[in-house]
Design a protein around this motif. Structure first.
Motif, PDB file in Angstrom:
ATOM      1  N   ALA A   1       1.855  -2.452   4.010  1.00 31.72           N
ATOM      2  CA  ALA A   1       2.223  -1.468   3.161  1.00 31.72           C
ATOM      3  C   ALA A   1       2.450  -1.620   1.776  1.00 31.72           C
ATOM      4  N   PHE A   2       3.301  -2.963   1.644  1.00 24.61           N
ATOM      5  CA  PHE A   2       4.080  -2.327   0.103  1.00 24.61           C
ATOM      6  C   PHE A   2       3.712  -3.059  -0.902  1.00 24.61           C
ATOM      7  N   LYS A   3       2.482  -4.114  -0.291  1.00 27.34           N
ATOM      8  CA  LYS A   3       1.882  -4.880  -1.911  1.00 27.34           C
ATOM      9  C   LYS A   3       0.907  -4.070  -2.428  1.00 27.34           C
ATOM     10  N   PRO A   4       1.144  -4.175  -3.687  1.00 27.77           N
ATOM     11  CA  PRO A   4       0.542  -3.049  -4.672  1.00 27.77           C
ATOM     12  C   PRO A   4      -0.920  -2.990  -5.377  1.00 27.77           C
ATOM     13  N   ARG A   5      -0.729  -2.538  -5.310  1.00 23.26           N
ATOM     14  CA  ARG A   5      -2.658  -2.245  -5.891  1.00 23.26           C
ATOM     15  C   ARG A   5      -2.552  -1.504  -7.136  1.00 23.26           C
ATOM     16  N   THR A   6      -3.477  -2.129  -7.774  1.00 21.98           N
ATOM     17  CA  THR A   6      -4.166  -0.970  -9.368  1.00 21.98           C
ATOM     18  C   THR A   6      -3.977  -0.191  -8.994  1.00 21.98           C
ATOM     19  N   THR A   7      -3.892   0.690  -8.496  1.00 19.74           N
ATOM     20  CA  THR A   7      -4.940   2.374  -8.651  1.00 19.74           C
ATOM     21  C   THR A   7      -3.546   3.584  -8.574  1.00 19.74           C
ATOM     22  N   ALA A  29      -0.720   4.299  -8.358  1.00 21.75           N
ATOM     23  CA  ALA A  29       0.609   4.503  -7.023  1.00 21.75           C
ATOM     24  C   ALA A  29       0.929   5.272  -6.315  1.00 21.75           C
ATOM     25  N   ASP A  89      -9.272  -2.177  -6.453  1.00 24.45           N
ATOM     26  CA  ASP A  89      -7.483  -1.669  -6.177  1.00 24.45           C
ATOM     27  C   ASP A  89      -6.809  -3.203  -6.148  1.00 24.45           C
ATOM     28  N   LEU A 140       3.491  -4.090 -11.233  1.00 20.41           N
ATOM     29  CA  LEU A 140       2.156  -4.749 -10.405  1.00 20.41           C
ATOM     30  C   LEU A 140       2.039  -6.456  -9.856  1.00 20.41           C
TER      31      LEU A 140
END
Lengths: 197, 486
Positions: free
Chosen positions: A189-195, A197, B67, B129
């Motif tokens: 779940a901790f992996k980054p998302r670009t949408t 935060a 995403d 990121l």
């Protein structure tokens, strides 16, 4: 992608090492948003020299580029591969290719062949002595053939198969939809998302 | 060679950092096939993406993970008059194409004028990121920059961009591992840029071919994140697939609190994982290079590939001194193109232009470093100096610190963010025969403009060169600071 099995054509000797992708296709050509129309940009700066190999009438129509070590270094621009193909090259021979360029070439059906520098130099001598010399690049038998030259080359079996069949990588990958979906469902779940935060 | 075989149960052999990150992203592994890797972060810019989006349209495919995808505009963007329409119609079409593609496919975009716009490799880390243990790709060879965080980051071609957009995975050929260990401490006047230029001169532009390089050792551990990014950025100039540095407290401190950094329990879980990302004691590299930091000095290039470099205190080499015939010929061609003669001291090479910026040296520490040298000094007559921040955020920070005022007071031009003169796709270009000291990454023929000549340097050397008008380091400036400004 167009399949590649075997090709016979005249060799064009390019006696330069470290032919970077900025030389193959200068940056101002990269503004185009298509995959074609890059032939006039190929080696644009060097072609201003009348002595440059592509300007010599004897080497017109050659389809196998034989270059010095470290061909395709630098920028990841796939435009370099398109420019070589748009100009009419079907294969490039060198003793060492930059990784990204090689990957790009194989995805577009431009065969990049690694041969020892001695063999490259033998091909240079042949092509310079008689520009009409024909070279055969045979992917089926993994051989480069020219008068007095019978050289084996390596290409991993998977890449060879995809070239011989002209397969589309994306379609092949999408056959693994289930494995991709399973991987996605187990990502932390901790992996980054670009949408947001 | 990694991934050539299925993992063996009970194998006591440890793994390298690169192998650990690779293993954690294998979606599918099968004998005789490249591993299919999952991609955590896909960065896009206007130059290498249009044909990829076209491919998606033709095949009726969508972007699988919007995403995990983000775009910005950097290569074509002007650094002057950014509020006016872009003068070059071809550049304008390329930017408009990216905007349309991002709108059509639902991809987040930071266009020119946006506060998060900038060079793609500056933007990713800045937003938080880029994180340890992730796989990062971009249709840009300098994606290796992100390896500074302990990410496995590769530059890819447009066909692969399309592949990642459609599947969020990439089939990747196996790689070999190389350790570049830098022992001891860097001398005070030696920067990360000098270090990586020396590494490339040592192993050559093809020396890293097929390898993922891990930079390690005391000198690397002491570097800031920005300095580590400079080093990993130029891994590609040694031909490497990627460059990496094991994440540590410096890395965690840089990531923490950024917009996309994990928070709360996620942060703790992430850090616990990140702490496992180091090369095991008993792991073996396929190749090792050891460098003594104390032997390094300010370093510049004299030729037309990044491996053709030497310490600033040296002279232009004699091509006849190269044993290898191909290197000798390349050196002859390079001196001819560069208008240099063998034996000429590098410090005597006069420049017309100085460029500070790019994904290699366009971050805030780089600007601080250049400004500290320029403070109270002026750019030499006849020299044009361009300072181009790597992103809008970097520019805002620089203004807050008053660095822009230092640059303009010295007579340098303070510009808007972008790739700019690194590759001259926008109007910032060298004229034929012009010579630049540049903090960018490539000294290829014509890279910064047709017929332009490039010497790659650190921000400190760039600033000292601007003041003296010839290649120089800050040590050469001892007597030229105007007393009033001290």
């Amino acid at each position: 992608m167009e399949a590649f099995t075997t090709h016979t054509g005249r060799a064009v000797p390019l006696r330069r090492s470290n032919v970077d992708t900025d030389q193959i296709i200068p940056a101002h050509w990269l503004k185009k948003v298509t995959r074609d129309g890059f032939e006039d940009g190929l080696f644009e700066a060097w072609r201003k020299d009348p002595e440059f190999v592509l300007n010599q009438s004897a080497h017109q129509g050659g389809t196998v580029l034989v270059a010095g070590p470290d061909f395709g270094t630098g920028s990841s621009r796939e435009h370099a591969v398109w420019a070589l193909q748009n100009y009419g090259f079907k294969a490039v021979v060198s003793s060492r290719f930059a990784d990204i360029f090689r990957g790009n070439s194989l995805k577009n059906g431009l065969l990049t062949v690694v041969l020892p520098q001695e063999t490259v130099e033998e091909l240079w001598r042949l092509a310079e002595a008689d520009p009409a010399t024909e070279v055969t690049v045979d992917l089926v038998r993994r051989k480069v053939l020219a008068p007095g030259v019978d050289a084996d080359f390596e290409l991993d079996e998977n890449a060879r198969w995809r070239l011989l069949e002209g397969l589309d990588d994306i379609s092949l990958t999408l056959k693994n939809e289930e494995a991709i979906a399973e991987f996605e469902s187990s990502r932390a779940a901790f992996k980054p998302r670009t949408t947001a935060a | 060679m990694w991934s050539a075989a299925l993992p063996t149960e009970g194998n006591a052999m440890g793994r390298t950092l690169a192998e650990k990150v690779w293993d954690d992203h294998v979606v599918r592994r099968a004998e005789g096939e490249p591993d299919l890797l999952f991609i955590d972060l896909h960065l896009l810019h206007e130059v290498t993406s249009p044909q990829a989006f076209d491919g998606l349209r033709k095949a009726g495919r969508a972007v699988r993970r919007t995403d995990l995808t983000i775009a910005t505009e950097d290569h074509n963007t002007p650094t002057l008059d950014i509020d006016k329409p872009i003068a070059d119609p071809v550049s304008r079409v390329q930017l408009e194409t990216l905007r349309k593609n991002c709108a059509d496919f639902g991809v987040r975009l930071h266009p020119l004028g946006d506060v998060e716009q900038g060079v793609v490799h500056v933007v990713g880390p800045q937003l938080g990121l880029t994180q340890p243990g992730t796989t990062v790709v971009c249709g840009d060879s300098h994606t290796s920059t992100h390896g500074a965080f302990g990410a496995l980051a590769f530059g890819i071609g447009t066909s692969q961009v399309e592949h990642v957009l459609a599947t969020q995975t990439l089939p990747m050929a196996p790689f070999r591992t190389m350790a570049v260990t830098v022992n001891g401490e860097l001398p005070e006047d030696v920067t990360a840029k000098d270090l990586i230029l020396a590494v490339i001169a040592r192993i050559g532009t093809g020396g890293g071919q097929g390898y993922v390089i891990e930079y390690r050792g005391e000198a690397i551990e002491k570097l800031s994140m920005e300095a580590r990014m400079t080093i990993c950025n130029m891994s590609i100039e040694a031909g490497a697939r990627a460059g990496m540095i094991a994440p540590d407290e410096t890395t965690f401190a840089y990531v923490q609190g950024r917009e996309h950094a994990p928070r709360g329990a996620d942060w703790d879980e992430a850090v616990a994982y990140w702490k496992t990302l180091h090369t095991d004691q008993d792991a073996a590299f396929d190749h090792e290079v050891v460098i003594e930091a104390s032997e390094l000095a300010p370093f510049v290039t004299w030729g037309t590939n990044p491996g053709q470099g030497a310490p600033l205190s040296h002279a232009v080499p004699d091509p006849a001194s190269f044993e290898d015939a191909s290197e000798r010929y390349a050196a002859e061609k390079a001196l001819d193109y560069m208008g240099l003669r063998a034996g000429q001291p590098l410090r005597e090479v006069a420049v017309d232009t100085v460029f500070v910026g790019s994904c290699t040296n366009g971050r805030i520490e780089d600007l601080r470093s250049a400004a500290s040298v320029l403070q109270g000094r002026t750019v030499a007559d006849g020299v044009r100096m361009l300072v181009v921040p790597g992103s809008v955020r970097v520019a805002l920070q620089a203004v807050e610190e008053g660095l822009d005022a230092v640059f303009t007071a010295a007579g340098a031009e303070w510009r808007h963010a972008g790739c700019s003169m690194c590759l001259g796709m926008n109007p910032d270009q060298l004229q034929p025969g012009e010579r630049a000291a540049s903090t960018s990454n490539r000294n290829f023929e014509g890279r910064q403009g047709k017929g332009g000549r490039t010497h790659l340097v650190s921000p400190q050397v760039a600033a000292a060169t601007a003041v003296l008008g010839h290649l120089a380091s800050p040590a050469d400036l001892a007597d030229v600071r105007e007393p009033a400004a001290v």
